[in-house]
Design an enzyme around this catalytic site. Structure first.
Site, mmCIF file in Angstrom:
data_model
loop_
_atom_site.group_PDB
_atom_site.id
_atom_site.type_symbol
_atom_site.label_atom_id
_atom_site.label_comp_id
_atom_site.label_asym_id
_atom_site.label_seq_id
_atom_site.Cartn_x
_atom_site.Cartn_y
_atom_site.Cartn_z
ATOM 1 N N HIS A 1 0.875 -1.266 -0.127
ATOM 2 C CA HIS A 1 0.131 0.048 0.129
ATOM 3 C C HIS A 1 0.866 1.226 -0.012
ATOM 4 C CE1 HIS A 1 -3.760 2.357 1.021
ATOM 5 N NE2 HIS A 1 -2.782 2.830 1.748
ATOM 6 N N GLU A 2 1.825 1.273 1.041
ATOM 7 C CA GLU A 2 2.495 2.371 1.030
ATOM 8 C C GLU A 2 3.403 2.470 -0.227
ATOM 9 O OE1 GLU A 2 1.563 4.800 3.081
ATOM 10 O OE2 GLU A 2 0.298 3.349 4.504
ATOM 11 N N HIS B 1 1.725 4.304 -2.792
ATOM 12 C CA HIS B 1 1.827 6.042 -2.819
ATOM 13 C C HIS B 1 3.136 6.399 -3.044
ATOM 14 C CE1 HIS B 1 -1.888 6.900 -0.586
ATOM 15 N NE2 HIS B 1 -1.704 5.993 0.420
ATOM 16 N N GLU C 1 -4.843 7.552 -2.931
ATOM 17 C CA GLU C 1 -5.417 6.418 -2.629
ATOM 18 C C GLU C 1 -5.481 5.255 -3.676
ATOM 19 O OE1 GLU C 1 -4.845 5.914 0.764
ATOM 20 O OE2 GLU C 1 -6.038 4.085 1.203
HETATM 21 CO CO CO Z 1 -3.172 5.089 1.756
#
Ligand code: CO
Length: 506
Positions: A269-270, A273, A299
């Protein structure tokens, strides 16, 4: 005339870049505070932070910035909506006008009240006592109404708050999409739960030594394209990603030695980003043309790598044998399909941050509907707990035992982040719509994943999304990239295909 306008534009850009450097220094301080700063450094740090934050704010609200913008808005640079110059002028003007319209006294009052409201909320959550938090939430709402009136809005005050996180978004535009999404999703979750199928989730709750999780997580992050020469991974209680500027993007995670999912999918997830930050055009760094568009689009990148890629079967065709070699004890007897099902378990739960890919969206929709209603005045603050519990019953079939497990669980409202929640759901919707288009453009995408190849998707995202910076607002970007306005259909189709087959629930 045009000669002098060139000078004006250059002056604006050089100021914008200088201000961005100040905020980049603040991000370094913030990252350090959350990772390595010793506890006794807090006081010195707060002095450093207020010095720089004050400098940044003064420089940005300098009336000369307003004069530069005024000279530019009707000039040649602003003619073509999507040129680099027009993008910078439009977005800097938007930020400047917002900063100027809100009196300093209100900014200070909001910061004071939310700091207090936050500590009241911490205690209220511990004691599961909504009544003690209620007057503080009412104060926060009142201040945010004052804020909305200062900055203005197209239709209703809530739009002003949305605009802080998702520039240009309005209830009118996103409410319909989220409403249709909720109807389809509630029915689909019912089917899944009625299927009687359950994965063996004990598989992901075996022993997963932290050192091995770190090796495996970093390997996967590098494979999907997070550049460790331009970034690093550290450990924090609350994972985050912060882009300090070209060549330096920091991500964090937390490890649970008895649970595989937390760190691994958190890292993906990170990394998502981070890959967005690393894909921004460095020549435009420090100006809107070189910055990310919105929380929702950010996101969408993290969710795409975490879920649409990282929880796909083709991803695990490649990574499952590697995971078996690294986590020998935990996984030697676990087949690909059992593992794939276990990391895709759907189970209604009370806590948003622990929710699965499918039901997560319902957690967000409950929050969006409730905050929109109380901000509009359609719902009394005192009635939030009962409304919350009714919606959980209705959408997820479960009722929280208390408010700590219910409407007191999130930090957002006490901090004044009303209008923030929808960006989480928008992120999932954008991700699915972008991904559907990427699959059309790259015909063997999933075959590539199963060979451990993710470069084509990353380049597609870079070219179609990252490299544009803030050229387009989120809604426009979706149309430019996919040829269609935002819709809940791509996400529902994706969920139906994947979870319909896992749960025999078409
Ligand atoms: Co996020």
């Amino acid at each position: 005339m045009s000669g002098s306008l060139d000078g004006v534009y250059e002056e604006l850009i050089s100021r914008a870049k200088e201000i961005s450097l100040i905020y980049s220094c603040l991000s370094v301080l913030d990252w350090d505070q959350k990772t390595y700063m010793p506890p006794n450094g807090a006081e010195q740090r707060s002095g450093q932070v207020s010095l720089l934050a004050g400098m940044g704010h003064r420089k940005f609200t300098d009336p000369q910035i307003g004069e530069l913008l005024d000279a530019l808005v009707s000039g040649k640079y602003a003619q073509d909506d999507y040129s680099d110059e027009a993008t910078n002028i439009r977005e800097l003007k938007r930020q400047y006008d917002k900063a100027k319209k809100v009196p300093n006294s209100l900014v200070i009052e909001i910061s004071k009240v939310t700091t207090l409201a936050d500590s009241v909320w911490v205690e209220a959550r511990e004691k599961s006592d909504f009544a003690s938090f209620q007057p503080w939430l009412e104060k926060v709402i009142d201040l945010k109404h004052q804020y909305a009136e200062c900055v203005g809005y197209p239709k209703e005050p809530y739009d002003a708050l949305l605009d802080d996180y998702e520039p240009g978004a309005t209830v009118e535009a996103i409410g319909k999409v989220l409403g249709s999404f909720r109807k389809d999703l509630v029915a689909f979750v019912e089917k899944i739960l009625g299927s009687g199928k359950h994965p063996d989730i004990s598989i992901v709750s075996r022993d997963y030594p932290v050192e091995k999780q770190e090796i495996f997580g970093k390997m996967a992050a590098a494979a999907i394209g997070f550049d460790f020469n331009s970034g690093r991974l550290d450990v924090t209680t609350h994972p985050f990603c912060t882009g300090l500027g070209p060549g330096d993007t920091r991500i964090t995670t937390r490890y649970n030695p008895k649970h595989f999912n937390d760190a691994f999918f958190g890292i993906l997830h990170e990394s998502g980003h981070g890959i967005y930050d690393q894909g921004l055009d460095r020549n435009h760094w420090g100006t809107p043309r070189g910055e990310s568009i919105s929380l929702g689009i950010h996101e969408s990148q993290s969710r795409m790598w975490e879920n649409l890629v990282g929880r796909s079967r083709s991803f695990w065709i490649y990574f499952h044998p590697i995971a078996q070699r690294i986590f020998t004890e935990a996984l030697q007897d676990v087949s690909l399909d059992d593992f794939y099902f276990a990391v895709n378990a759907v189970e209604p739960s009370f806590i948003r941050v622990e929710a699965d890919e499918v039901t997560y969206n319902l957690h967000i929709l409950v929050r969006f509907e409730i905050e929109h209603a109380f901000f509009k005045g359609d719902l009394k603050v005192a009635d939030i707990p009962s409304t919350w519990n009714e919606r959980y019953k209705h959408y997820l079939g479960i009722t929280p035992a208390n408010d700590a497990q219910g409407c007191l669980q999130d930090v957002h409202w006490s901090n004044g982040y009303i209008g923030y929640f929808p960006t989480y759901a928008l992120g999932n919707l954008y991700a699915a719509q972008f991904f559907a288009k990427a699959r059309k453009d790259i015909s063997d995408l999933e075959d590539q994943f199963s060979l451990g190849q993710f470069g084509d998707l990353r380049e597609w995202l870079r070219k179609n999304i990252h490299a544009h910076g803030q050229k387009y607002r989120a809604g426009k970007l979706v149309e430019v990239v996919t040829g269609k306005p935002l819709s809940h259909i791509p996400l529902m189709e994706y969920l139906r295909a994947k979870f319909g087959s896992l749960y025999n629930a078409g």
